[in-house]
Write a protein that holds these residues in place. Sequence first.
Motif, PDB file in Angstrom:
ATOM      1  N   ILE A 144       0.574  38.165  58.364  1.00  0.00           N
ATOM      2  CA  ILE A 144      -0.672  38.812  59.030  1.00  0.00           C
ATOM      3  C   ILE A 144      -0.554  40.303  57.965  1.00  0.00           C
ATOM      4  N   SER A 145       0.440  41.032  58.337  1.00  0.00           N
ATOM      5  CA  SER A 145       0.423  42.389  57.499  1.00  0.00           C
ATOM      6  C   SER A 145       1.380  42.330  56.656  1.00  0.00           C
ATOM      7  N   SER A 146       2.217  41.559  56.490  1.00  0.00           N
ATOM      8  CA  SER A 146       3.168  41.385  55.311  1.00  0.00           C
ATOM      9  C   SER A 146       3.121  39.867  54.718  1.00  0.00           C
ATOM     10  N   GLY A 147       3.182  39.846  53.456  1.00  0.00           N
ATOM     11  CA  GLY A 147       3.013  38.740  52.578  1.00  0.00           C
ATOM     12  C   GLY A 147       4.201  37.567  52.776  1.00  0.00           C
ATOM     13  N   PHE A 148       3.770  36.317  52.706  1.00  0.00           N
ATOM     14  CA  PHE A 148       4.605  35.212  52.517  1.00  0.00           C
ATOM     15  C   PHE A 148       4.456  34.404  51.113  1.00  0.00           C
ATOM     16  N   GLU A 149       5.392  34.560  50.455  1.00  0.00           N
ATOM     17  CA  GLU A 149       5.135  33.838  48.999  1.00  0.00           C
ATOM     18  C   GLU A 149       5.963  32.237  49.264  1.00  0.00           C
ATOM     19  N   ALA A 150       4.751  31.264  49.347  1.00  0.00           N
ATOM     20  CA  ALA A 150       5.163  29.786  49.590  1.00  0.00           C
ATOM     21  C   ALA A 150       6.278  29.445  48.194  1.00  0.00           C
ATOM     22  N   PRO A 151       7.162  28.786  48.361  1.00  0.00           N
ATOM     23  CA  PRO A 151       7.776  28.255  47.524  1.00  0.00           C
ATOM     24  C   PRO A 151       7.311  27.375  46.492  1.00  0.00           C
ATOM     25  N   VAL A 152       7.813  27.613  45.062  1.00  0.00           N
ATOM     26  CA  VAL A 152       7.150  26.520  44.025  1.00  0.00           C
ATOM     27  C   VAL A 152       7.730  25.291  44.096  1.00  0.00           C
ATOM     28  N   HIS A 153       9.269  25.192  44.158  1.00  0.00           N
ATOM     29  CA  HIS A 153       9.883  23.937  44.086  1.00  0.00           C
ATOM     30  C   HIS A 153      10.949  24.065  45.097  1.00  0.00           C
ATOM     31  N   PRO A 154      10.811  23.799  46.582  1.00  0.00           N
ATOM     32  CA  PRO A 154      11.887  23.921  47.122  1.00  0.00           C
ATOM     33  C   PRO A 154      12.634  22.463  47.278  1.00  0.00           C
ATOM     34  N   GLN A 155      13.817  22.356  47.733  1.00  0.00           N
ATOM     35  CA  GLN A 155      14.726  21.306  47.595  1.00  0.00           C
ATOM     36  C   GLN A 155      14.120  20.328  48.507  1.00  0.00           C
ATOM     37  N   LEU A 156      13.695  20.798  49.683  1.00  0.00           N
ATOM     38  CA  LEU A 156      12.905  19.917  50.668  1.00  0.00           C
ATOM     39  C   LEU A 156      11.740  20.597  51.362  1.00  0.00           C
ATOM     40  N   THR A 157      10.835  19.951  51.727  1.00  0.00           N
ATOM     41  CA  THR A 157       9.645  20.401  52.495  1.00  0.00           C
ATOM     42  C   THR A 157       9.370  19.455  53.524  1.00  0.00           C
ATOM     43  N   ILE A 158       9.354  20.144  54.913  1.00  0.00           N
ATOM     44  CA  ILE A 158       9.069  19.294  56.009  1.00  0.00           C
ATOM     45  C   ILE A 158       7.682  19.977  56.615  1.00  0.00           C
ATOM     46  N   HIS A 159       6.793  19.281  57.185  1.00  0.00           N
ATOM     47  CA  HIS A 159       5.505  19.722  57.417  1.00  0.00           C
ATOM     48  C   HIS A 159       5.502  19.500  59.174  1.00  0.00           C
ATOM     49  N   THR A 160       5.805  20.403  59.912  1.00  0.00           N
ATOM     50  CA  THR A 160       6.063  20.604  61.145  1.00  0.00           C
ATOM     51  C   THR A 160       4.687  20.516  62.032  1.00  0.00           C
ATOM     52  N   ASP A 161       3.381  20.562  61.267  1.00  0.00           N
ATOM     53  CA  ASP A 161       2.183  20.482  62.055  1.00  0.00           C
ATOM     54  C   ASP A 161       1.757  19.240  62.092  1.00  0.00           C
ATOM     55  N   ILE A 162       2.331  17.924  61.273  1.00  0.00           N
ATOM     56  CA  ILE A 162       1.857  16.628  61.399  1.00  0.00           C
ATOM     57  C   ILE A 162       3.324  15.837  61.861  1.00  0.00           C
ATOM     58  N   GLU A 163       4.330  16.340  61.929  1.00  0.00           N
ATOM     59  CA  GLU A 163       5.543  15.801  62.322  1.00  0.00           C
ATOM     60  C   GLU A 163       5.935  16.106  63.566  1.00  0.00           C
ATOM     61  N   SER A 164       6.904  15.309  64.249  1.00  0.00           N
ATOM     62  CA  SER A 164       7.185  15.952  65.489  1.00  0.00           C
ATOM     63  C   SER A 164       8.636  16.525  65.304  1.00  0.00           C
ATOM     64  N   PRO A 165       9.060  17.407  65.997  1.00  0.00           N
ATOM     65  CA  PRO A 165      10.350  18.245  65.644  1.00  0.00           C
ATOM     66  C   PRO A 165      11.490  17.122  65.299  1.00  0.00           C
ATOM     67  N   GLU A 166      11.444  16.018  65.968  1.00  0.00           N
ATOM     68  CA  GLU A 166      12.369  14.878  65.679  1.00  0.00           C
ATOM     69  C   GLU A 166      12.314  14.392  64.327  1.00  0.00           C
ATOM     70  N   GLU A 167      10.914  14.041  63.992  1.00  0.00           N
ATOM     71  CA  GLU A 167      10.885  13.532  62.730  1.00  0.00           C
ATOM     72  C   GLU A 167      11.282  14.351  61.693  1.00  0.00           C
ATOM     73  N   SER A 168      10.914  15.844  61.657  1.00  0.00           N
ATOM     74  CA  SER A 168      11.412  16.689  60.814  1.00  0.00           C
ATOM     75  C   SER A 168      12.873  16.893  60.569  1.00  0.00           C
ATOM     76  N   MET A 169      13.547  16.808  62.006  1.00  0.00           N
ATOM     77  CA  MET A 169      14.834  17.047  61.845  1.00  0.00           C
ATOM     78  C   MET A 169      15.580  15.921  61.140  1.00  0.00           C
ATOM     79  N   GLU A 170      14.813  14.644  61.139  1.00  0.00           N
ATOM     80  CA  GLU A 170      15.555  13.494  60.630  1.00  0.00           C
ATOM     81  C   GLU A 170      15.538  13.536  59.196  1.00  0.00           C
ATOM     82  N   LYS A 171      14.250  14.142  58.748  1.00  0.00           N
ATOM     83  CA  LYS A 171      14.077  14.401  57.281  1.00  0.00           C
ATOM     84  C   LYS A 171      15.332  15.058  56.603  1.00  0.00           C
TER      85      LYS A 171
END
Length: 182
Positions: A144-171
């Motif tokens: 909101i009032s402070s920035g967030f820099e998305a990573p360019v090449h993270p070792q792993l990305t999980i998408h918690t908006d389209i995966e359940s918490p359990e699916e994300s944890m399993e990845k």
Amino acid sequence: MNKKGLLSQKGLVVWLFGLSGSGKTTISSLLQEKLQEEGFFVMSLDGDVLRAGINSDLSFTEIDREENIRRAAEIAKIMLQNDIVTICSFITPLKKHRAQAANIIGECYLEVFVDCPISVCESRDVKGLYKKAQSRQITNFTGISSGFEAPVHPQLTIHTDIESPEESMEKVYRYIISFIKA
């Protein structure tokens, strides 16, 4: 670390990072539970918990955020040196913060981006922090009032908006298990 120590496991630091409300703490808790059920010695370091205790003297300025991450990484490094699997969940908004953590921890640092759109994070916000930040009751709020820099090449990305918490944890689990069993 190539040797197995007293715990008969290799230490590892799994660094979960993303916006407030992205699901870092939920994933961390599920992952810790699963690994403990399999006999691993696991500890969690959570940003909110550390800020309530050891980092309670820090604000959310750029300098204090950097110190928050430095302290967390140093604690994680101590656990790593004792063959503990450590799951860290911190917003870690800037690339330089993540680089600092990786540099302190070393080769056994695994970076996991918990990717979630801010609109979904806002809808999950049970504490009302996003609303307070938007009305300027909270300053320096990431996204909101402070920035967030998305990573360019993270070792792993999980998408918690389209995966359940359990699916994300399993990845995350599948990604790290061969390393800690080696």
